[in-house]
Write a protein that holds these residues in place. Structure first.
Motif, PDB file in Angstrom:
ATOM      1  N   ILE A  59       0.860  -1.177   0.000  1.00  0.00           N
ATOM      2  CA  ILE A  59       0.000   0.000   0.000  1.00  0.00           C
ATOM      3  C   ILE A  59       0.894   1.224   0.000  1.00  0.00           C
ATOM      4  CG2 ILE A  59      -1.690   1.302   1.347  1.00  0.00           C
ATOM      5  CD1 ILE A  59      -2.606  -1.532   2.400  1.00  0.00           C
ATOM      6  N   MET A  60       0.695   2.082  -0.967  1.00  0.00           N
ATOM      7  CA  MET A  60       1.515   3.299  -1.036  1.00  0.00           C
ATOM      8  C   MET A  60       0.605   4.489  -1.283  1.00  0.00           C
ATOM      9  SD  MET A  60       4.830   2.157  -3.297  1.00  0.00           S
ATOM     10  CE  MET A  60       5.993   3.452  -2.938  1.00  0.00           C
ATOM     11  N   ASP A  61       1.043   5.582  -0.762  1.00  0.00           N
ATOM     12  CA  ASP A  61       0.463   6.869  -1.060  1.00  0.00           C
ATOM     13  C   ASP A  61       0.523   7.092  -2.575  1.00  0.00           C
ATOM     14  OD1 ASP A  61       1.614  10.061  -1.054  1.00  0.00           O
ATOM     15  OD2 ASP A  61      -0.205   9.537   0.079  1.00  0.00           O
ATOM     16  N   GLU A  62      -0.489   7.728  -3.149  1.00  0.00           N
ATOM     17  CA  GLU A  62      -0.500   7.982  -4.600  1.00  0.00           C
ATOM     18  C   GLU A  62       0.808   8.618  -5.077  1.00  0.00           C
ATOM     19  OE1 GLU A  62      -3.626  10.451  -6.084  1.00  0.00           O
ATOM     20  OE2 GLU A  62      -5.129   8.861  -5.935  1.00  0.00           O
ATOM     21  N   ASP A  63       1.195   9.682  -4.422  1.00  0.00           N
ATOM     22  CA  ASP A  63       2.376  10.423  -4.879  1.00  0.00           C
ATOM     23  C   ASP A  63       3.644   9.580  -4.773  1.00  0.00           C
ATOM     24  OD1 ASP A  63       0.762  12.556  -5.332  1.00  0.00           O
ATOM     25  OD2 ASP A  63       1.285  13.615  -3.485  1.00  0.00           O
ATOM     26  N   ASP A  64       3.739   8.818  -3.689  1.00  0.00           N
ATOM     27  CA  ASP A  64       4.918   7.969  -3.507  1.00  0.00           C
ATOM     28  C   ASP A  64       4.975   6.888  -4.580  1.00  0.00           C
ATOM     29  OD1 ASP A  64       5.506   9.484  -1.316  1.00  0.00           O
ATOM     30  OD2 ASP A  64       4.846   7.995   0.158  1.00  0.00           O
ATOM     31  N   ALA A  65       3.829   6.298  -4.865  1.00  0.00           N
ATOM     32  CA  ALA A  65       3.793   5.232  -5.868  1.00  0.00           C
ATOM     33  C   ALA A  65       4.170   5.776  -7.243  1.00  0.00           C
ATOM     34  CB  ALA A  65       2.401   4.593  -5.908  1.00  0.00           C
ATOM     35  N   VAL A  66       3.615   6.925  -7.570  1.00  0.00           N
ATOM     36  CA  VAL A  66       3.903   7.549  -8.867  1.00  0.00           C
ATOM     37  C   VAL A  66       5.392   7.887  -8.979  1.00  0.00           C
ATOM     38  CG1 VAL A  66       3.514   9.658 -10.205  1.00  0.00           C
ATOM     39  CG2 VAL A  66       1.567   8.395  -9.266  1.00  0.00           C
ATOM     40  N   ALA A  67       5.940   8.435  -7.913  1.00  0.00           N
ATOM     41  CA  ALA A  67       7.368   8.788  -7.930  1.00  0.00           C
ATOM     42  C   ALA A  67       8.242   7.536  -8.018  1.00  0.00           C
ATOM     43  CB  ALA A  67       7.730   9.602  -6.687  1.00  0.00           C
ATOM     44  N   ALA A  68       7.842   6.492  -7.300  1.00  0.00           N
ATOM     45  CA  ALA A  68       8.637   5.254  -7.322  1.00  0.00           C
ATOM     46  C   ALA A  68       8.641   4.639  -8.717  1.00  0.00           C
ATOM     47  CB  ALA A  68       8.090   4.264  -6.294  1.00  0.00           C
ATOM     48  N   VAL A 123       4.623  -5.274  -9.883  1.00  0.00           N
ATOM     49  CA  VAL A 123       3.831  -6.424  -9.436  1.00  0.00           C
ATOM     50  C   VAL A 123       3.271  -6.166  -8.046  1.00  0.00           C
ATOM     51  CG1 VAL A 123       3.923  -8.857  -8.757  1.00  0.00           C
ATOM     52  CG2 VAL A 123       5.044  -8.120 -10.863  1.00  0.00           C
ATOM     53  N   SER A 124       4.126  -5.579  -7.179  1.00  0.00           N
ATOM     54  CA  SER A 124       3.769  -5.521  -5.768  1.00  0.00           C
ATOM     55  C   SER A 124       2.784  -4.402  -5.413  1.00  0.00           C
ATOM     56  CB  SER A 124       5.041  -5.380  -4.920  1.00  0.00           C
ATOM     57  OG  SER A 124       5.598  -4.092  -5.122  1.00  0.00           O
ATOM     58  N   LEU A 125       2.531  -3.483  -6.314  1.00  0.00           N
ATOM     59  CA  LEU A 125       1.587  -2.405  -5.976  1.00  0.00           C
ATOM     60  C   LEU A 125       0.174  -2.962  -5.817  1.00  0.00           C
ATOM     61  CD1 LEU A 125       2.817   0.435  -8.368  1.00  0.00           C
ATOM     62  CD2 LEU A 125       3.278   0.182  -5.910  1.00  0.00           C
ATOM     63  N   GLU A 126      -0.538  -2.451  -4.820  1.00  0.00           N
ATOM     64  CA  GLU A 126      -1.911  -2.935  -4.602  1.00  0.00           C
ATOM     65  C   GLU A 126      -2.782  -2.557  -5.804  1.00  0.00           C
ATOM     66  OE1 GLU A 126      -4.814  -1.076  -3.817  1.00  0.00           O
ATOM     67  OE2 GLU A 126      -4.030   0.942  -3.385  1.00  0.00           O
ATOM     68  N   LYS A 161      -3.918   0.932 -15.782  1.00  0.00           N
ATOM     69  CA  LYS A 161      -2.505   1.328 -15.640  1.00  0.00           C
ATOM     70  C   LYS A 161      -2.374   2.748 -15.083  1.00  0.00           C
ATOM     71  CE  LYS A 161      -1.619  -0.068 -20.024  1.00  0.00           C
ATOM     72  NZ  LYS A 161      -0.962  -0.640 -21.226  1.00  0.00           N
ATOM     73  N   TRP A 162      -3.228   3.076 -14.109  1.00  0.00           N
ATOM     74  CA  TRP A 162      -3.279   4.462 -13.618  1.00  0.00           C
ATOM     75  C   TRP A 162      -1.917   4.956 -13.140  1.00  0.00           C
ATOM     76  CZ3 TRP A 162      -2.005   6.555  -8.893  1.00  0.00           C
ATOM     77  CH2 TRP A 162      -2.258   7.947  -8.796  1.00  0.00           C
ATOM     78  N   VAL A 163      -1.226   4.145 -12.351  1.00  0.00           N
ATOM     79  CA  VAL A 163       0.023   4.624 -11.742  1.00  0.00           C
ATOM     80  C   VAL A 163       1.074   4.948 -12.805  1.00  0.00           C
ATOM     81  CG1 VAL A 163       1.046   2.310 -11.341  1.00  0.00           C
ATOM     82  CG2 VAL A 163       1.664   4.222  -9.841  1.00  0.00           C
ATOM     83  N   LEU A 164       1.092   4.182 -13.871  1.00  0.00           N
ATOM     84  CA  LEU A 164       2.032   4.441 -14.964  1.00  0.00           C
ATOM     85  C   LEU A 164       1.631   5.723 -15.700  1.00  0.00           C
ATOM     86  CD1 LEU A 164       4.399   3.621 -16.802  1.00  0.00           C
ATOM     87  CD2 LEU A 164       2.757   2.239 -18.108  1.00  0.00           C
ATOM     88  N   ARG A 165       0.347   5.851 -15.965  1.00  0.00           N
ATOM     89  CA  ARG A 165      -0.128   7.056 -16.673  1.00  0.00           C
ATOM     90  C   ARG A 165       0.213   8.307 -15.873  1.00  0.00           C
ATOM     91  NH1 ARG A 165      -3.367   5.318 -20.823  1.00  0.00           N
ATOM     92  NH2 ARG A 165      -4.162   3.194 -20.605  1.00  0.00           N
ATOM     93  N   ALA A 166       0.001   8.227 -14.559  1.00  0.00           N
ATOM     94  CA  ALA A 166       0.297   9.388 -13.710  1.00  0.00           C
ATOM     95  C   ALA A 166       1.802   9.679 -13.706  1.00  0.00           C
ATOM     96  CB  ALA A 166      -0.208   9.139 -12.292  1.00  0.00           C
ATOM     97  N   ALA A 167       2.611   8.616 -13.728  1.00  0.00           N
ATOM     98  CA  ALA A 167       4.065   8.795 -13.698  1.00  0.00           C
ATOM     99  C   ALA A 167       4.583   9.458 -14.973  1.00  0.00           C
ATOM    100  CB  ALA A 167       4.761   7.452 -13.476  1.00  0.00           C
ATOM    101  N   MET A 168       3.852   9.292 -16.073  1.00  0.00           N
ATOM    102  CA  MET A 168       4.309   9.804 -17.366  1.00  0.00           C
ATOM    103  C   MET A 168       3.595  11.088 -17.780  1.00  0.00           C
ATOM    104  SD  MET A 168       6.670   7.927 -18.308  1.00  0.00           S
ATOM    105  CE  MET A 168       7.194   7.094 -16.833  1.00  0.00           C
ATOM    106  N   ALA A 169       2.680  11.556 -16.918  1.00  0.00           N
ATOM    107  CA  ALA A 169       1.767  12.629 -17.326  1.00  0.00           C
ATOM    108  C   ALA A 169       2.477  13.891 -17.822  1.00  0.00           C
ATOM    109  CB  ALA A 169       0.818  12.965 -16.181  1.00  0.00           C
ATOM    110  N   GLU A 170       3.579  14.261 -17.168  1.00  0.00           N
ATOM    111  CA  GLU A 170       4.242  15.516 -17.568  1.00  0.00           C
ATOM    112  C   GLU A 170       5.029  15.397 -18.858  1.00  0.00           C
ATOM    113  OE1 GLU A 170       6.875  16.328 -14.361  1.00  0.00           O
ATOM    114  OE2 GLU A 170       5.203  16.262 -12.937  1.00  0.00           O
ATOM    115  N   LEU A 171       5.324  14.156 -19.247  1.00  0.00           N
ATOM    116  CA  LEU A 171       6.251  13.973 -20.365  1.00  0.00           C
ATOM    117  C   LEU A 171       5.562  13.762 -21.703  1.00  0.00           C
ATOM    118  CD1 LEU A 171       8.800  11.502 -18.691  1.00  0.00           C
ATOM    119  CD2 LEU A 171       8.904  13.989 -18.800  1.00  0.00           C
ATOM    120  N   LEU A 172       4.259  13.544 -21.674  1.00  0.00           N
ATOM    121  CA  LEU A 172       3.561  13.124 -22.897  1.00  0.00           C
ATOM    122  C   LEU A 172       2.306  13.956 -23.119  1.00  0.00           C
ATOM    123  CD1 LEU A 172       3.902   9.262 -22.360  1.00  0.00           C
ATOM    124  CD2 LEU A 172       5.001  10.602 -24.181  1.00  0.00           C
ATOM    125  N   PRO A 173       1.810  13.991 -24.348  1.00  0.00           N
ATOM    126  CA  PRO A 173       0.556  14.698 -24.606  1.00  0.00           C
ATOM    127  C   PRO A 173      -0.593  14.064 -23.809  1.00  0.00           C
ATOM    128  CG  PRO A 173       1.596  13.986 -26.677  1.00  0.00           C
ATOM    129  CD  PRO A 173       2.370  13.365 -25.564  1.00  0.00           C
TER     130      PRO A 173
END
Ligand code: ATP
Ligand code: MG
Ligand code: MG
Ligand code: MG
Length: 511
Positions: A214-223, A407-410, A421-433
């Motif tokens: 279980i991770m905080d949204e921001d922590d998961a996205v940053a990780a 794999v390990s993210l809840e 794939k929300w966490v991946l989309r959030a992690a890439m949000a600033e870099l892509l259209p």
């Protein structure tokens, strides 16, 4: 030049014997120069044929001292970490094989538990032979052994002539259908084989995480961002310009964005057919990043003619996997010019359950757990899919650290706010259209029309709709029997003819 951009060897066929080496000839699907090596040690001799990029001597694919020899196909991504425990002279000179040799001196066979890479390795040590795969088994490795000889190869087909059960069966390894005595070394494992007895002990070096974090949204996205960034960076050679195979989906677009930042510039390449493509979506990403972009259109008839090549390269009998891989093989075969280092977005959907098109979470984690328990032996990450035309491919989402994290993210971080794939989309949000970040998943077999075109081919031969999946399975099996087991040249195997024979057989069976 190009060559530093590639691993020292793409594959090998190796034979260990107590004395008197043997350099076995081999017909690989992997394209490249063959170099014979013979390493005479105190207690055994290791002979091998290495297959490697032309013009690049495979020196750093081999290392030895008086009692130990190491051969590696592929590459290691956590060299800096490894050197930090081995000392500054580790791996010098000689590269990845020397690094493994140094690691073996420090840790023994457990050395492989420390390695994050894309490789298969054979180690002759004392009177034993170690066969090692990376955590994902992403470079397939096969073995055929008996008392007095261990033969191992990165392609099962090269062991066809060496076959026949000679020793005890290996309880821990998967048999290869049609090649008696040939086994596939499990993913994330070291098989420790006694040269005199021909018996093996298998040690796991990696297993998919079963627990969820279980991770905080921001922590998961940053990780996710940090792990993927490192994985992409480790896959780019200094000064090289990588090629990203780009669909415009979030997985490959994320890799393209990070690779572009890490390398300064990248080339990107999209594949489509006369039936269907994702050119507009890929172009949007290429324009946004400023990549040098190219599109290749493969006529569907040509695409389907490459089925024998796909099975020959993947050595897989799974018809779904073959459908995913077929358009990529067609793309790599159409990619002429110098050998390239290719980064893909392949495999992100497995730990993130990208195929999971509904909101309920229990089923999502069931899918992740199932797929992570059953990937071994499918060979969908095999480098042979691209080395069959001389190119080296690598998959950052299946980097060991990225995979452990994803794999390990809840499940609620994977599917969130109605998005896959929300966490991946959030992690890439600033870099892509924005349109790329929110674009729904579309499988490579869908975007290229591969699945429907293969179905149509069978329907046109009279296979009833309800039997199409079974017929695909039989076509793939038959192609496996011909190109892998019988060693036929895929250029001489006709997809149309195999499809017709399967359709006829089904019709006779139904009558
Ligand atoms: P998504 O899964 O969200 O659709 P994606 O398209 O990047 O993202 P897949 O569809 O799973 O991922 O395809 C796997 C990988 O194969 C891609 O990440 C990309 O590297 C490659 N690929 C897929 N389709 C194409 C294509 N049309 N042209 C070039 N490469 C492709
Ligand atoms: Mg994907
Ligand atoms: Mg995928
Ligand atoms: Mg896609």
């Amino acid at each position: 030049s190009q060559s530093q951009d590639l691993p020292a060897a793409f594959g090998f066929l190796a034979s260990a014997r107590p004395s008197g080496g043997r350099i076995p000839p081999a017909a690989f699907a992997t394209r490249g120069t063959h170099t014979g090596v013979e390493l005479s040690l105190r207690s055994q001799t290791l002979g091998a044929t290495l297959v490697h990029a032309p013009g690049l001597p495979p020196d750093s694919a081999q290392a030895r001292d008086t009692d130990t020899a190491v051969l590696i196909a592929g590459e290691i991504y956590n060299r800096d970490d490894l050197c930090s425990v081995l000392g500054p002279r580790a791996g010098q000179p000689g590269g990845d094989a020397q690094l493994l040799l140094d690691l073996l001196h420090r840790y023994g066979p457990h050395a492989f538990r420390l390695v994050n890479g894309r490789f298969a390795a054979v180690v002759s040590i004392g009177r034993r032979v170690l066969l090692a795969t990376d955590h994902a088994g992403s470079v397939p490795l096969y073995v055929c052994a008996g008392p007095g000889e261990v033969t191992a190869s990165t392609e099962a087909k090269t062991l066809a002539g060496h076959g026949g059960p000679r020793g005890f069966p290996f309880a821990d390894a998967r048999r290869v259908r049609g090649l008696p005595g040939v086994y596939q070394v499990p993913a994330g494992a070291v098989m420790d084989i006694g040269l005199d007895s021909g018996t093996a002990e298998t040690h796991r070096t990696w297993a998919p995480p079963l627990a969820r974090r279980i991770m905080d949204e921001d922590d998961a996205v940053a990780a996710v961002r940090t792990a993927l960034d490192r994985a992409v960076g480790a896959r780019i050679a200094p000064g090289g310009t990588p090629l990203v195979v780009l669909s415009g989906g979030i997985d490959s677009s994320g890799v393209a964005a990070l690779a572009h930042r890490a390398a300064g510039s990248i080339d990107s390449l999209s594949m489509g057919t006369d039936v269907s493509d994702e050119f507009v979506q890929a172009r949007a990403v290429a324009d946004h990043l400023g990549t040098r972009h190219r599109e290749i259109t493969v006529p569907t008839a040509d695409l389907l003619r490459q089925l024998p090549y796909t099975v020959w390269a993947a050595e897989s009998e799974d018809p779904h996997i073959i459908e995913y891989l077929l358009p990529l093989v067609a793309l790599y075969r159409a990619l002429d010019g110098p050998a390239r280092r290719v980064l893909t977005g392949y495999g992100a959907d497995i730990p993130l359950a990208g195929m999971h098109r509904e909101d309920r979470l229990p089923n999502l984690d069931t899918a992740v757990a199932y797929d992570m328990a059953t990937y071994d032996g499918l060979n969908e990450m095999s480098p042979v899919l691209s080395t069959l035309s001389g190119h080296w491919s690598t998959h950052p989402y299946w980097d060991r650290d990225v995979l452990d994290l994803l794999v390990s993210l809840e499940a609620g971080l994977k599917r969130r706010y109605g998005r896959d794939k929300w966490v991946l989309r959030a992690a890439m949000a600033e870099l892509l259209p924005e349109q790329t970040v929110t674009r729904p998943k579309l499988g490579v077999h869908e975007g290229s029309g591969t699945t429907s075109s293969f179905s149509l081919l069978l329907l046109e031969e009279g296979v009833p709709e309800r039997s199409v999946d079974m017929a695909k399975q039989q076509v793939v099996r038959e192609l496996f029997d011909r190109t892998v087991v019988a060693g036929q040249d895929p250029g001489e195997v006709s997809t149309a003819e195999v499809v017709r024979s399967v359709a006829d057989r089904l019709e006779r069976g139904a009558a």
